[in-house]
Design an enzyme around this catalytic site. Structure first.
Site, short mmCIF file in Angstrom:
data_model
loop_
_atom_site.label_atom_id
_atom_site.label_comp_id
_atom_site.label_asym_id
_atom_site.label_seq_id
_atom_site.Cartn_x
_atom_site.Cartn_y
_atom_site.Cartn_z
N LYS A 1 0.84 -1.06 -0.05
CA LYS A 1 -0.01 -0.03 -0.01
C LYS A 1 0.91 1.28 -0.13
CE LYS A 1 -4.51 0.55 0.63
NZ LYS A 1 -5.63 -0.22 0.38
N VAL B 1 -17.75 3.16 -1.75
CA VAL B 1 -18.27 1.81 -1.55
C VAL B 1 -19.50 1.51 -0.89
CG1 VAL B 1 -17.50 -0.34 -0.19
CG2 VAL B 1 -15.66 0.66 -1.35
N GLY C 1 -19.37 6.74 0.66
CA GLY C 1 -18.64 6.81 -0.25
C GLY C 1 -18.48 5.89 -1.49
N GLY D 1 -20.92 5.46 6.34
CA GLY D 1 -20.00 6.03 5.11
C GLY D 1 -20.84 5.64 3.71
N1 PHE Z 1 -8.59 0.25 -2.61
C1 PHE Z 1 -8.26 -1.11 -3.07
C2 PHE Z 1 -8.56 -1.97 -1.72
O1 PHE Z 1 -8.06 -1.32 -0.53
C3 PHE Z 1 -6.88 -1.29 -3.64
C4 PHE Z 1 -7.15 -1.34 -5.04
C5 PHE Z 1 -8.01 -0.95 -5.96
C6 PHE Z 1 -5.97 -2.40 -5.59
C7 PHE Z 1 -8.05 -1.42 -7.26
C8 PHE Z 1 -6.03 -2.38 -6.97
C9 PHE Z 1 -7.22 -1.87 -7.79
O2 PHE Z 1 -8.34 -3.15 -1.85
#
Ligand code: PHE
Length: 350
Positions: free
Chosen positions: A78, A185, A183, A181
């Site tokens: 990350k 998601v 947002g 939330g």
């Molecule tokens: N934000 C996503 C997660 O936490 C990370 C991600 C998104 C990785 C799109 C690759 C492609 O899982």
């Protein structure tokens, strides 16, 4: 900071100071055993650098677990871009371009997509200098767009599987689900839940979003002060990390916690606290893999949209059922069971 490094079990951390803005960038690569590290880029302000680094490290671990559990050929990492105080938004584009250059220099150690504070349009900018290591660009730029709806589909599936386990019935008709939330998601999750006939309540701090969900869609609004004590069947955290902790868990009035936010438990003991209260916890990294899975599948394996949706729901369903079964069989928390399955894969590389 030193203790963070000493306690970390991951592989590599890159620290980069962006001098023109004063931002710090941390790329944490937890594991490349199963493949190159893939994970989102989070961009926000942190109270101090230690918090930013700790977040990158924790999120990288979660990414490694979420990619490992359904058997994806990807490691986990990350990136965190820690914005300075009084960040001038006019500098954002150039910062993202310099960040893209850094990702490019890593030469495939780390592939990235959007996370909290970044979106597909940002990925387009990052890809100017960072390609071919950038996922989820906009369709106009040849990418597959937002990962949020796919994450939401996986969370929705996870809620059904948890209901099947807790109530003996996967149907959401008339189940009350509280989504924290709205947002990228939480928003699409609410749509899935409404379509399935659930009674949806939501909690949000953004005024425009509150207006939309409360006044236009006529959903029940739960204030931030009441979100951890509101009566519901399912509590679905889709915003902040660390929200399941000693204080909040003692007040929860739900039977299930299943949501999309990363790192929902503040510390490992919180899984035990949930179990003691007889609250069924769907571990975050088991149910929130949908975005990464769909985007990686569409952009590296040639899946189309329908196939991506099918893979996300079947893989999340299968993984979460397995986690619940193992937890019951071995008398562990669901978090321990999920970590156990992922750890085995990360250890053996299979
Ligand atoms: N934000 C996503 C997660 O936490 C990370 C991600 C998104 C990785 C799109 C690759 C492609 O899982």
């Amino acid at each position: 900071m030193e203790s963070l490094f000493q306690e970390w079990e991951g592989e590599t951390v890159i620290a980069h100071h962006d001098k023109p803005t004063g931002a710090w960038i941390f790329v944490a690569v937890y594991s490349t055993v199963l493949g190159p590290a893939a994970g989102g880029t989070r961009m926000k302000w942190y109270p101090d650098l230690r918090e930013a680094l700790a977040d990158a490290m924790r999120l990288a671990r979660g990414m490694a677990y979420k990619n490992a559990l359904p058997g994806m050929p990807w490691g986990g990492g990350k990136a965190v871009i820690a914005l300075p105080d009084d960040f001038d938004p006019g500098l954002r584009t150039d910062l993202l371009r310099r960040y893209g250059k850094l990702v490019h220099q890593l030469g495939g150690l780390f592939y990235t997509g959007p996370d909290m504070g970044t979106c597909s349009a940002d990925m387009d900018v990052i890809a100017e200098t960072g390609a071919p290591y950038i996922f989820a660009c906009t369709p106009e730029a040849g990418g597959s767009g937002s990962s949020g709806p796919y994450t939401a589909l996986g969370v929705f599936t996870g809620i059904q599987v948890a209901c099947e386990r807790a109530f003996g019935d996967a149907s959401l008709r008339a189940r009350k689900v509280l989504v924290q939330g709205t947002g990228s998601v939480g928003g699409p999750l609410i749509e899935y839940l409404r379509a399935a006939g659930a009674q949806v309540a939501f909690s949000e701090v953004d005024r425009t979003a509150i207006g939309y969900y409360r006044d236009d869609l006529r959903l029940e609004f739960v204030s931030a002060g009441e979100v951890y004590t509101a009566d519901c069947d399912v509590f679905s955290p889709c915003a902040l990390g660390g929200i399941l902790n000693e204080e909040t868990i003692s007040g929860l009035r739900c039977r299930i916690v299943a949501g999309g936010a990363n790192n929902q438990l503040r510390d490992p003991a919180d899984a035990g606290r949930l179990r003691t209260r007889n609250i069924l916890y769907a571990p975050d990294f088991v149910v929130n893999v949908g975005g990464a899975m769909a985007i990686l599948g569409m952009e590296t394996l040639g899946w189309d949209h329908d196939q991506a949706e099918q893979e996300v729901s079947s893989k999340v369903r299968q993984a979460l059922r397995r986690v619940f079964a193992l937890a019951a069989e071995k008398d562990m928390t669901t978090e321990e069971a999920a970590e156990h399955i992922a750890d085995e894969r990360l250890k053996t590389g299979a």
